[in-house]
Every structure is written in C-alpha cells, then in structure tokens.
Design an enzyme around this catalytic site. Structure first.
Site, short mmCIF file in Angstrom:
data_model
loop_
_atom_site.label_atom_id
_atom_site.label_comp_id
_atom_site.label_asym_id
_atom_site.label_seq_id
_atom_site.Cartn_x
_atom_site.Cartn_y
_atom_site.Cartn_z
CD GLU A 4 41.98 17.15 8.60
OE1 GLU A 4 40.87 16.84 8.15
OE2 GLU A 4 43.00 16.46 8.41
CE1 TYR A 63 39.11 17.01 10.94
CE2 TYR A 63 37.17 18.40 10.67
CZ TYR A 63 38.30 17.80 10.15
OH TYR A 63 38.62 18.00 8.83
#
Ligand code: GDP
Ligand code: MN
Length: 388
Positions: A196, A108
């Site tokens: 993101e 992530y």
C-alpha cells in the site's frame, strides 16, 4: 508479517519504484548526521507498525539537522499514539529521515489479493493521503480498480488506463505505468499479501514518488525468503504471542476477560463464539495444537496467566488423538505448578472423558468441571465477573 516503512521502501527501490532518499536512525545524533548528509529540508518519520502516524505527531518536517534532531528527541524512546495503535501506543525505536518533497498532489495506490476473483487487485484513487478509508466508505466511485490476471500478467495498457483515470498528464502516465509494474513485481516476487502506497505523490515537476509504503508479507511464503524473514521486528509484536510461537503454541491476544485454552482453530472459534453468546468476551485464545501434551498445557497456562486482562480461564479440549485423562493430568500438574490465582473451568470431551473428569474432581483444585460447551461458557463468564 508486517515490516517497517523504511524496509518496505528499500524493497520497493530494488524493484525500480521511486522513493524519496532516506536513512534510518536510532539516536538523535544519527538523525542529525542523516539530515546533514541528505541536505535541505527533511522529514523525520517514526518507524512503528501502525499507520496514522501523521495524525499522532510521528511525521515531522524539519528545515535542517538541528530541527530534525529536536523532532527525533521528542519521538525516540517514547510511545507514539495514533488512531491505529490503541491508547497505549507503541514505543518508537527508530526513525526514518527522508529528503522532504514538495507535494503537488497525493494519490492512493493499494495492491492486495482479491480472493473472490482469485486475482491480484490494484486500487487507486486521486483522493489519496490520510483519509482513504473515508473515500472507500463514502465515495466508492472515486476508488478505481484493476484486476491483474495471473496468467496474462500486468499489461501496460491497463496501467495506462488507470493512470489516465487518476487524471495524470501523458508523461506522468508513462512513469505511473512503470511504477505500478514495479509494485506488482515486488508483490509477486516477495509473496506479499498487501502493498500500500498512501500517499503516492506528484511533485510540482511532475515526478511520482512512493511517499509512504506499507507491505505485509504472507507468513506462508517466508519459508522461501530467508532475507525477508530477517526483517521481522519482534518489538512490534505482542510479547506473549512471540513467547508462544517460540514453543510452538498459537496465542492470540484479544480484548475481553476470559482466557481460553483450546486445541484446534475450529474449536477456538466455536469457544469464542459461545463465550460471546454467554455475555463476556475472550481475553485471548491459546491453541495448544492437536497433541495437547502436559508440557504444552503447562506452558500454555503460564502464558495465559501473564495476560493481566484474564479474570477466569476456560480449558476446552477435545480428546481425539490425545486422551482426555492425559490432558487432565497436564491441567492438574500445570495448575499446581503455576499457582493458579484465577477461577478455572475445564471441559474435556472425547476419548476417556469420564476418567478425566474423575481425575479433575479428585484433584481438590479450585476448579469447576463442565460437560457441555454452553454450560462451560456460562460457568466461566460467571467466574470472570458476569456479563458485560
Ligand atoms: P502516515 O500518517 O503514517 O500515513 O505517514 P505518511 O508517510 O503517509 O505521512 C503522512 C503525511 O505527511 C503525508 O500524507 C504528507 O501529507 C506528509 N508528508 C510526509 N512526507 C512528506 C514530505 O516529504 N513532504 C511534505 N510536504 N509532506 C510530507
Ligand atoms: Mn500514509
């Protein structure tokens, strides 16, 4: 402003961030063609402004053009429901066909503004993929953080430390440092508020790719990015919010039953709080701005009443720059013009409030007048069918 994954990846590629090759398509035939051109295994990815698509069936692996076309046929033109869309889902109008990668590990990577620190914040985790919210809530120590100083900028040693923290091998760390540099440059140059990558993947060959990409652009920065402003997809926005913004009104859709017409954001917040306190929830709020002209009020009523969730309307306007009697005239004219069919409570305070109340009472319209805010809230909550 939100943009689609395929748009975000095209932007990232310009900043040197490695993304899997892909083509966007709007028809089944174009998907087949895209899969043929890419060759080998592909992924068909629904393009909507919501995450969690994998869980909702909006991400499908296909071994070739025919399988890709079948998946696209099942998605295009139909609503996709994911944990982030609400029960109604969102209509899929485009899919992104990308070359399928073999994944060795999912990471992530998220960039946002840390307002408290006045710095860009990079968050990274070796536990990437679909459950990052769970990682943040349950094992926050697995979320690594790096602040980027606006003056010193992004320093490679900090990127290296982050890369090693993720458990990457030395050659991969070098690629990671470069990739993160590209993300940070993209964030800054585009005036983004969020970038993101979930997941960032490592292939069995040790290469890194941004497999998914979500970019939010700061609306206040769009004035200096005409090219980015064009990426806006009105299909993805609440239709009434779009209609309101066209005429310079600020409309926000919410999930309760009371429609709110107010002037000024502060009064909007106070009005929503007091409706909540009185036992109901706002269905929306519509800020008619400081002026609150008759035209604005009429248009505002039209927009408010198109919301099927509205069971009663509260007009709560403070007459400062604008006189209350003018607003009352607007409310009366608008209520007549739009054939109001839900109860209306009006509270006007400020300049000429008395004259305004007299006008409203003489109008013979089926509306209730209130003087105090709590009184107005109680009346409108009762009119909307009582407390929850
Ligand atoms: P999201 O569900 O909306 O976040 O969509 P993503 O683009 O993140 O895809 C969800 C998941 O699908 C990823 O975490 C991967 O596990 C899987 N996935 C997406 N693209 C590929 C691919 O090219 N190859 C493989 N093997 N899996 C993929
Ligand atoms: Mn994702």
């Amino acid at each position: 402003m939100n943009i689609h994954e395929y748009q975000a990846k095209e932007l990232l590629a310009r900043f040197g961030v490695p993304v899997p090759e892909g083509r966007v398509a709007e028809t089944v035939e174009d998907v087949r063609e895209a899969a043929r051109a890419l060759g080998g295994g592909v992924v068909v990815k629904a393009q909507i402004h919501a995450g969690g698509r994998g869980k909702g069936g909006g991400i499908k692996l296909a071994d070739g053009p025919d399988a890709a076309a079948d998946h696209a046929a099942a998605m295009l033109g139909k609503p996709l429901v994911t944990p982030q869309t609400g029960a109604r889902g969102r209509i899929v109008r485009k899919v992104y066909v990308t070359r399928a990668l073999n994944i060795d590990h999912e990471y992530y990577l998220g960039l946002l503004i840390d307002r408290a620190a006045s710095k860009l914040l990079v968050m990274a985790s070796a536990e990437g993929g679909v459950e990052i919210e769970k990682v943040a809530a349950e094992t926050p120590e697995k979320l690594l953080k790096l602040h980027v100083d606006p003056i010193a900028g992004y320093l490679p040693w900090a990127g290296r430390r982050l890369g090693y923290g993720l458990g990457l091998a030395p050659a991969e760390v070098n690629a990671f440092v470069k990739l993160l540099g590209g993300l940070i440059k993209c964030f800054e140059r585009c005036d983004a508020s969020l970038v993101e990558i979930n997941p960032l993947v490592r292939t069995p060959q040790g290469e890194l790719f941004a497999l998914d990409a979500k970019i939010n652009l700061d609306d206040n920065g769009l004035g200096r990015h005409a090219d980015l402003a064009e990426l806006r997809d009105l299909h993805e926005e609440e239709p009434l919010e779009v209609e309101a913004s066209r005429v310079g009104l600020n409309y926000i859709k919410l999930d309760g039953t009371v429609g709110c017409m107010v002037n000024g954001a502060g009064l909007a917040m106070a009005t929503m709080d007091i409706i909540d306190l009185a036992g109901a929830r706002p269905a929306n709020f519509l800020d008619v701005g400081g002026g609150a002209s008759k035209e604005a009020v009429t248009k505002a009523f039209q927009i408010l009443l198109k919301d099927p969730d509205v069971r009663a309307v509260l007009v709560n306007i403070f007459g400062g720059i604008v006189r209350c009697d003018r607003v009352a005239e607007g409310v009366i004219a608008a209520a007549r013009e739009v054939a109001l069919d839900v109860p209306l409570v009006v509270r006007l305070q400020g300049t000429n409030a008395k004259q305004a109340r007299a006008l409203l009472e003489q109008s013979k319209l089926p509306l209730e007048v209130a003087e105090e805010l709590d009184e107005a809230a109680r009346k409108v909550v009762a009119a909307a069918g009582g407390t929850r």
